[in-house]
Write a protein that holds these residues in place. Structure first.
Motif, PDB file in Angstrom:
ATOM      1  N   HIS A 209      48.929 -46.530  27.932  1.00 62.91           N
ATOM      2  CA  HIS A 209      48.336 -47.043  26.698  1.00 62.91           C
ATOM      3  C   HIS A 209      46.839 -47.306  26.882  1.00 62.91           C
ATOM      4  CE1 HIS A 209      52.173 -47.312  24.687  1.00 62.91           C
ATOM      5  NE2 HIS A 209      52.677 -47.994  25.701  1.00 62.91           N
ATOM      6  N   TYR A 210      46.458 -47.739  28.067  1.00 72.54           N
ATOM      7  CA  TYR A 210      45.048 -48.036  28.339  1.00 72.54           C
ATOM      8  C   TYR A 210      44.194 -46.772  28.235  1.00 72.54           C
ATOM      9  CZ  TYR A 210      40.866 -49.380  30.958  1.00 72.54           C
ATOM     10  OH  TYR A 210      39.568 -49.605  31.348  1.00 72.54           O
ATOM     11  N   TYR A 211      44.687 -45.671  28.812  1.00 74.65           N
ATOM     12  CA  TYR A 211      43.904 -44.438  28.845  1.00 74.65           C
ATOM     13  C   TYR A 211      44.034 -43.605  27.574  1.00 74.65           C
ATOM     14  CZ  TYR A 211      43.066 -45.124  33.846  1.00 74.65           C
ATOM     15  OH  TYR A 211      42.667 -45.616  35.058  1.00 74.65           O
ATOM     16  N   PHE A 212      45.209 -43.614  26.947  1.00 73.03           N
ATOM     17  CA  PHE A 212      45.459 -42.665  25.864  1.00 73.03           C
ATOM     18  C   PHE A 212      45.832 -43.302  24.529  1.00 73.03           C
ATOM     19  CE2 PHE A 212      46.367 -40.341  29.818  1.00 73.03           C
ATOM     20  CZ  PHE A 212      45.463 -39.306  29.678  1.00 73.03           C
ATOM     21  N   GLY A 213      46.110 -44.582  24.500  1.00 70.68           N
ATOM     22  CA  GLY A 213      46.501 -45.213  23.243  1.00 70.68           C
ATOM     23  C   GLY A 213      47.978 -45.001  22.974  1.00 70.68           C
TER      24      GLY A 213
ATOM     25  N   LEU B 236      44.635 -40.502  37.903  1.00 70.82           N
ATOM     26  CA  LEU B 236      45.754 -41.105  37.175  1.00 70.82           C
ATOM     27  C   LEU B 236      45.942 -40.450  35.808  1.00 70.82           C
ATOM     28  CD1 LEU B 236      45.185 -44.889  38.000  1.00 70.82           C
ATOM     29  CD2 LEU B 236      46.954 -43.390  38.931  1.00 70.82           C
ATOM     30  N   GLN B 237      44.846 -40.178  35.121  1.00 67.08           N
ATOM     31  CA  GLN B 237      44.951 -39.522  33.819  1.00 67.08           C
ATOM     32  C   GLN B 237      45.553 -38.128  33.954  1.00 67.08           C
ATOM     33  OE1 GLN B 237      41.330 -39.906  31.318  1.00 67.08           O
ATOM     34  NE2 GLN B 237      40.761 -41.575  32.684  1.00 67.08           N
ATOM     35  N   ASP B 238      45.133 -37.387  34.975  1.00 61.98           N
ATOM     36  CA  ASP B 238      45.701 -36.053  35.192  1.00 61.98           C
ATOM     37  C   ASP B 238      47.195 -36.132  35.483  1.00 61.98           C
ATOM     38  OD1 ASP B 238      43.387 -34.649  34.722  1.00 61.98           O
ATOM     39  OD2 ASP B 238      42.810 -34.499  36.833  1.00 61.98           O
ATOM     40  N   ARG B 239      47.602 -37.130  36.257  1.00 61.78           N
ATOM     41  CA  ARG B 239      49.029 -37.283  36.551  1.00 61.78           C
ATOM     42  C   ARG B 239      49.818 -37.587  35.283  1.00 61.78           C
ATOM     43  NH1 ARG B 239      48.664 -41.358  41.530  1.00 61.78           N
ATOM     44  NH2 ARG B 239      50.695 -42.018  40.723  1.00 61.78           N
ATOM     45  N   LEU B 240      49.268 -38.416  34.425  1.00 58.11           N
ATOM     46  CA  LEU B 240      49.936 -38.725  33.162  1.00 58.11           C
ATOM     47  C   LEU B 240      49.995 -37.495  32.256  1.00 58.11           C
ATOM     48  CD1 LEU B 240      48.421 -42.258  32.513  1.00 58.11           C
ATOM     49  CD2 LEU B 240      50.869 -41.748  32.628  1.00 58.11           C
ATOM     50  N   LEU B 241      48.916 -36.745  32.196  1.00 61.90           N
ATOM     51  CA  LEU B 241      48.893 -35.535  31.370  1.00 61.90           C
ATOM     52  C   LEU B 241      49.878 -34.496  31.896  1.00 61.90           C
ATOM     53  CD1 LEU B 241      45.034 -35.262  30.825  1.00 61.90           C
ATOM     54  CD2 LEU B 241      46.731 -35.675  29.039  1.00 61.90           C
ATOM     55  N   ASP B 242      49.926 -34.326  33.218  1.00 59.87           N
ATOM     56  CA  ASP B 242      50.865 -33.361  33.809  1.00 59.87           C
ATOM     57  C   ASP B 242      52.309 -33.756  33.514  1.00 59.87           C
ATOM     58  OD1 ASP B 242      48.766 -31.908  34.867  1.00 59.87           O
ATOM     59  OD2 ASP B 242      48.923 -32.778  36.872  1.00 59.87           O
ATOM     60  N   ALA B 243      52.610 -35.042  33.697  1.00 63.12           N
ATOM     61  CA  ALA B 243      53.974 -35.515  33.460  1.00 63.12           C
ATOM     62  C   ALA B 243      54.352 -35.368  31.991  1.00 63.12           C
ATOM     63  CB  ALA B 243      54.109 -36.973  33.903  1.00 63.12           C
ATOM     64  N   ALA B 244      53.433 -35.730  31.102  1.00 63.48           N
ATOM     65  CA  ALA B 244      53.718 -35.636  29.668  1.00 63.48           C
ATOM     66  C   ALA B 244      53.905 -34.189  29.239  1.00 63.48           C
ATOM     67  CB  ALA B 244      52.582 -36.281  28.874  1.00 63.48           C
ATOM     68  N   GLU B 245      53.067 -33.298  29.743  1.00 66.56           N
ATOM     69  CA  GLU B 245      53.180 -31.875  29.393  1.00 66.56           C
ATOM     70  C   GLU B 245      54.567 -31.343  29.754  1.00 66.56           C
ATOM     71  OE1 GLU B 245      51.301 -27.873  31.270  1.00 66.56           O
ATOM     72  OE2 GLU B 245      49.833 -29.342  30.575  1.00 66.56           O
ATOM     73  N   GLN B 246      55.025 -31.662  30.957  1.00 70.75           N
ATOM     74  CA  GLN B 246      56.318 -31.172  31.415  1.00 70.75           C
ATOM     75  C   GLN B 246      57.466 -31.790  30.621  1.00 70.75           C
ATOM     76  OE1 GLN B 246      56.468 -28.770  33.828  1.00 70.75           O
ATOM     77  NE2 GLN B 246      58.651 -28.606  33.357  1.00 70.75           N
ATOM     78  N   LEU B 247      57.417 -33.095  30.421  1.00 71.68           N
ATOM     79  CA  LEU B 247      58.523 -33.782  29.744  1.00 71.68           C
ATOM     80  C   LEU B 247      58.572 -33.461  28.253  1.00 71.68           C
ATOM     81  CD1 LEU B 247      58.289 -37.208  31.579  1.00 71.68           C
ATOM     82  CD2 LEU B 247      60.197 -35.593  31.684  1.00 71.68           C
TER      83      LEU B 247
END
Length: 216
Positions: free
Chosen positions: A62-66, A25-36
């Motif tokens: 918010h839970y994983y990254f603040g 899940l964290q990798d998916r969030l990081l990938d999405a954020a990087e692209q957007l």
């Protein structure tokens, strides 16, 4: 009293992700954020849009990254942290062949092609906290470390004495990363390929250019 294992199983039973699921899940969030962040910019990208692209609930972000800014730095650190460590290893080893530097930078850009555009947008073309933190925490360990490495290569006779190390470092950064910033033009109009074979071909061509212009 519940054991730690029993507690973890109970937590998962209530919907808490396992460690493996959490990593995915964290990798998916990081990938999405990087692209957007690269496409839209940090300020123009809502947290909800990132969560939607990652297919998760915004609360998990918010839970994983603040905060959203914490997520931005997590995106950069995921790539730039290991890159800085690789450069530090070169510094400690006493050798930093230019070809190895090219492979390191083009390999990073190939694996995370949106990151050069993200750094250009949020650091090089913007001002504010992100730029200040990048200059303080990353620049000295990345591009700022290259002139010293190249000067040492000169002293060892592996780099032309006619090359200014600072200018050579800037050229290497530009040649390795600009193609990924310019992809929207270079891919359809200049025939540059961005698949794995295309990136390898580009790195090989770049090494030939360097051999003709930088090496003795």
């Amino acid at each position: 009293m519940k054991t730690k294992r029993a507690k973890n199983e109970a937590d998962r039973g209530r919907g808490r992700p396992s460690d493996i699921e959490a990593g995915v899940l964290q990798d998916r969030l990081l990938d999405a954020a990087e692209q957007l962040f690269a496409e839209r910019g940090f300020a123009a990208t809502p947290v909800r849009r990132i969560a939607e692209a990652a297919g998760v609930n915004p609360a998990l972000l918010h839970y994983y990254f603040g905060t959203k800014r914490d997520l931005l730095f997590a995106v950069m650190d995921r790539v730039l942290g290991p890159m800085a460590e690789a450069i530090a290893t070169m510094q400690a080893s006493g050798a930093a062949p230019v070809d190895d530097i090219v492979r390191l930078m083009t390999g990073m850009a190939a694996e995370h092609p949106a990151l050069p555009k993200l750094v250009a947008r949020e650091v090089l073309l913007s001002s504010g906290e992100t730029r200040e933190i990048f200059i303080r925490d990353y620049a000295p360990r990345l591009g700022g470390a290259l002139p010293g490495l190249l000067a040492r290569e000169q002293q060892a006779g592996r780099l032309s004495k006619d090359i200014a190390p600072g200018a050579a470092a800037l050229m290497l950064l530009s040649l390795c990363f600009f193609p990924f910033i310019a992809r929207s033009v270079s891919e359809p109009h200049m025939g540059v390929r961005y698949d794995a074979d295309g990136i390898r071909d580009y790195a090989g061509q770049l090494q030939k250019v360097i051999a003709g212009g930088m090496k003795p």
